[in-house]
Each structure stands twice: as structure tokens, then as C-alpha cells.
Enzyme design. Structure first.
Site, PDB file in Angstrom:
ATOM      1  N   LYS A  86     -54.549  52.181 -80.122  1.00  0.00           N
ATOM      2  CA  LYS A  86     -53.789  51.681 -78.929  1.00  0.00           C
ATOM      3  C   LYS A  86     -54.104  52.119 -77.501  1.00  0.00           C
ATOM      4  O   LYS A  86     -54.660  53.414 -77.409  1.00  0.00           O
ATOM      5  CB  LYS A  86     -52.480  51.606 -79.651  1.00  0.00           C
ATOM      6  CG  LYS A  86     -51.543  51.545 -78.036  1.00  0.00           C
ATOM      7  CD  LYS A  86     -49.947  51.931 -78.988  1.00  0.00           C
ATOM      8  CE  LYS A  86     -48.716  51.473 -77.824  1.00  0.00           C
ATOM      9  NZ  LYS A  86     -47.976  51.446 -78.361  1.00  0.00           N
TER      10      LYS A  86
ATOM     11  N   SER B   9     -45.175  47.442 -78.939  1.00  0.00           N
ATOM     12  CA  SER B   9     -45.601  48.093 -77.720  1.00  0.00           C
ATOM     13  C   SER B   9     -46.898  47.711 -78.003  1.00  0.00           C
ATOM     14  O   SER B   9     -47.993  48.165 -77.312  1.00  0.00           O
ATOM     15  CB  SER B   9     -45.835  49.023 -76.678  1.00  0.00           C
ATOM     16  OG  SER B   9     -45.535  50.308 -77.562  1.00  0.00           O
TER      17      SER B   9
ATOM     18  N   SER C  70     -42.853  49.803 -81.636  1.00  0.00           N
ATOM     19  CA  SER C  70     -43.584  48.777 -81.308  1.00  0.00           C
ATOM     20  C   SER C  70     -44.846  49.241 -82.667  1.00  0.00           C
ATOM     21  O   SER C  70     -45.713  48.470 -81.630  1.00  0.00           O
ATOM     22  CB  SER C  70     -44.240  49.730 -80.341  1.00  0.00           C
ATOM     23  OG  SER C  70     -43.474  49.879 -79.147  1.00  0.00           O
TER      24      SER C  70
END
Length: 442
Positions: A80, A155, A179
Site C-alpha cells: 500500500k 482504504s 481498511s
């Protein structure tokens, strides 16, 4: 030879150990696939090709010499875009951090590299990680693997997309309110939420450090267990012989089923039926401490997030996606006394929750009460955005507030998951239980 893109991380590792596959060939194929895929640019913010090939070559040499560092030595992984990577931009999905290039890897990236994992690149995400949807007009919005017109969940949106679209065998994301677990569930993956502060956050762009956690999004519970061991710097749990027979599960009825949509409910009920068929004991109950804790969300999360980012945000607010900016600024209205009192209350609610659930092996609930919503409608209808974002995060946020460990598994109905939650710092227990649940669900 099997299609490498269908293999789990652990299967790849075993193939490297026997010489059936080579890390260099596998890494090159993943990089080529990511560059050629029509949705690749919506999944990866940037590939780290030179680094990946150098790490793969080193892993290949270790395999030939019989000195592999572990099961996942040579296995590619995506990160990420909030994990610092030396010499490669880390922008956390925000124009506020454009061209931010760290000089050192995040500590968890260093740990993974030390175990021989190969870093493929950085994946797209919700802006500054403050949304459970994955919608990001500032960069790219990763689509859901089951509906390309829908968001993938956030996310850690690109993290889930990289695995679901077979552009990485595994991914690492973060979870502050859901997330890891939301995008994992919406893309039919396994996602592990770890205990807050257990895995080091040094070099990880924060959202709300009190709740931020690091965890993997992968294809199997075995992969999750091995990745947890790498990130945690510990030994992986023994998953052999795990069974749900005789295990006691509590279905959390408080809040978790309010306004739930048909498919997530059907997926959960199907999963519970399979647990029962495999010999598990399933009971239903409410925990009022959950409802009380959820009432603190509007104080705790925005206040810490805004305190962390206020200076950068107010220096250039127009650079932000308006709904995200609005969520951050909500934290600016929280009084210090209210914030401190909220934490004092939360400590009591956490103790009450643990006491109420002590007699169960895990608490279970639907991972998300909704399916991934339309990206186009989210962009055009702000009320819809707010409603769907809060619903997406609602069930997973329970675990963050209560400080729990959580594991989401696919139910068999597309884009729905079942969430297993256990007490803090019980990851290995949860992973073993998850391995048993995974068997029961197949």
C-alpha cells in the site's frame, strides 16, 4: 506447470524450494502482467521493477545454494502506498504528499526484505487512508474484481485489487477502521487485522496512530499466517489439524445487522450454517458496550486524524477530495476534555466487551453490511457517499474500537465476508481458528 497467477504465496514458496519455479521468472511475469493489464494503472501507483528483479535474483541464488531464508523467500508482494520505500515515492494517495520520496524503508518493509520477499510496487489507496470505500479522484480508483463499475473498498483498495486481479500473490495494507478487512471481503480475499501497536509503524504514513494497524490481504489463511509472522518478526502458527468442531462462536447482534443488505446477510448465514455442519456451537447475543463504544467514533477517529494532518491540510486544502477533507476537519471541533473522556470511557467498554466474550472462541459478524457501491454514484451524490462510507466501516470499526484481532474470510457469495474477532494479541489463535473455518467453508 500450474498457472503461477493462481498459486498462493505459500505454494509459490514451496515451488521455489523444490526448484519447480524460479523467483526471477515469477517476478518478471507479475511485473509484465501488471504493466499489460488494462486496469493495472488503477491498481498500482508505481511499480518498483529494478528493486523487484534485484531481490528476485538474490532469492533465486539463495534457492540454488540451499540457503533460503524462509517459506516466503522470493515470493512477490505489493505494498500500500503509505509504506515508506527508499528512493521510491510514497504519497498515501494524496496530492499533499506528491513527490514525497523517503530515504529509508518502513520497518515492516525491512522485515519483509530480510525474509527475502520481493517488493513489486506501491498500490493505490483512499486519500490519507480516511475512507472505507476506495474512491480516490485525486489519483485512481481501483475497481472491485466482481463489478468493475464499483469501488474495491478502502482504504487498502489497490492492495486488494493487486491480489484479486492476479497482479500480486499477496499484499500488505493497513487497517484503522476496516481498511484491510473491507477490501478483502469485497474482493473475496482473506484479510487480517492485527492488534494495534503490535506490528511496528515506523515509516508508515499515519492516519490515527492509536488505531492504525498493519496486515496482509491474501488468498488463504496459510498465507495470512506466514505473512503475519514476517511482519511481526515471529514464528508462524502451526495450522495443522485445526477444526471448528466444538468451538464456540458468538454472533454479535448489536448493531452488526442493522440495515444489512440481502447478499451480505445471505453470505453470513451460509457461512454460519457450514460452521454448524462442521460441529461448531453457535450462539447469538448482544453486547451493549459495543453500542456505547460506537458512539465515541465521531470523537476519537477524526480528532486524532485531524491533529496528525492539520498543518498539511490547512496549507493546501483545495488539493484534497472534498468528502475526505470534510471528515478530517470534523476532528477540529472536538474539545480536548471530550477526547480524553472518550478514551476513558472506551477503556471501560473494552473491559466489558472482553468479559462478555471470554467464554467464546470468537465473535462473528458480517464483515460489511453492504456490497461495494457504484463509483459513479459516489462521485455524484454526496449524501450517498457519506451513508455508504459509514455503513461500509460500521462492522469492522467495532474491532478497532475494542482493540481486537480480526480475520475476514470469503463466504462463497461474491463480495461478502464473515469476520472472526478475538481478544488483543491472539493473532496465532485466531489464525488457527481461521484455518479451521476456511476448511469448513469450502
Amino acid at each position: 506447470m500450474s498457472d503461477i497467477f493462481k498459486l498462493s504465496m505459500c505454494d509459490l514458496g514451496r515451488s521455489f524450494a523444490t526448484g519447480a519455479l524460479d523467483p526471477v521468472d515469477v517476478t518478471a511475469q507479475y511485473l509484465q502482467a501488471s504493466e499489460a493489464h488494462p486496469l493495472g494503472h488503477r491498481i498500482y501507483a508505481r511499480l518498483t521493477k529494478d528493486r523487484a528483479m534485484a531481490e528476485a535474483e538474490a532469492a533465486s541464488e539463495r534457492a540454488k545454494l540451499g540457503v533460503r531464508r524462509g517459506l516466503l523467500d522470493g515470493v512477490p508482494v505489493s505494498w500500500k502506498d503509505l509504506f515508506d520505500t527508499a528512493g521510491t515515492a510514497t504519497e498515501a494517495g494524496s496530492a499533499l504528499l506528491k513527490n514525497r520520496v523517503p530515504t529509508r524503508d518502513a520497518e515492516v518493509v525491512e522485515r519483509a526484505s530480510a525474509q527475502g520477499l520481493v517488493s513489486l510496487g506501491k498500490t493505490h489507496m483512499s486519500e490519507l487512508a480516511f475512507s472505507g470505500l476506495g474512491l480516490n479522484p485525486s489519483t485512481e480508483t481501483t475497481p472491485c474484481v466482481n463489478d468493475h463499475a464499483a469501488v474495491s473498498g478502502g482504504s487498502s483498495s489497490g492492495a486488494a485489487g493487486s491480489v484479486a486481479f492476479q497482479l500480486a500473490p499477496g499484499a500488505v495494507g493497513t487497517d484503522t477502521g476496516g481498511s484491510v478487512r473491507i477490501p478483502a471481503a469485497w474482493n473475496d480475499l482473506v484479510g487480517l487485522k492485527t492488534t494495534a501497536k503490535r506490528i511496528p509503524s515506523t515509516g508508515v504514513v499515519p492516519l490515527a496512530a492509536s488505531f492504525d494497524t498493519v496486515g496482509p490481504l491474501v488468498k488463504t489463511v496459510e498465507d495470512a499466517a506466514q505473512m503475519f509472522a514476517v511482519l511481526d518478526g515471529s514464528q508462524a502458527p502451526d495450522l495443522r489439524g485445526a477444526s471448528v468442531k466444538g468451538k464456540r462462536f458468538l454472533v454479535l447482534e448489536t448493531i452488526a445487522f442493522d440495515d444489512i443488505r440481502a447478499d451480505p446477510l445471505a453470505g453470513f448465514e451460509q457461512a454460519v450454517a457450514k460452521f454448524k455442519d462442521a460441529g461448531a456451537v453457535v450462539e447469538f447475543g448482544t453486547i451493549e458496550a459495543v453500542r456505547a463504544a460506537m458512539d465515541l467514533s465521531g470523537i476519537l477517529f477524526p480528532a486524532e486524524a485531524y491533529a496528525t494532518w492539520r498543518e498539511a491540510i490547512e496549507a493546501n486544502p483545495d488539493a484534497m477530495f472534498a468528502p475526505i477533507l470534510e471528515r478530517f476537519r470534523a476532528g477540529g471541533t472536538v474539545m480536548a476534555a471530550d477526547y480524553v473522556e472518550a478514551w476513558q470511557k472506551l477503556a471501560r467498554y473494552r473491559a466489558e466487551y472482553l468479559a462478555a466474550t471470554a467464554g467464546y472462541d470468537a465473535v462473528i459478524l458480517p464483515t460489511a453490511p453492504i456490497l461495494p457501491p457504484s463509483a459513479e454514484r459516489l462521485m455524484s451524490d454526496n449524501d450517498y457517499y457519506v451513508t455508504e462510507n459509514l455503513l461500509a466501516l460500521r462492522n469492522t470499526r467495532i474491532g478497532n474500537l475494542m482493540g481486537l484481532t480480526g480475520l475476514t474470510l470469503p463466504t462463497g457469495i461474491s463480495s461478502t465476508g464473515i469476520l472472526l474477532q478475538t481478544a488483543p494479541n491472539t493473532e496465532n489463535k485466531l489464525l488457527r481458528l481461521g484455518a479451521a473455518a476456511e476448511v469448513a467453508l469450502t
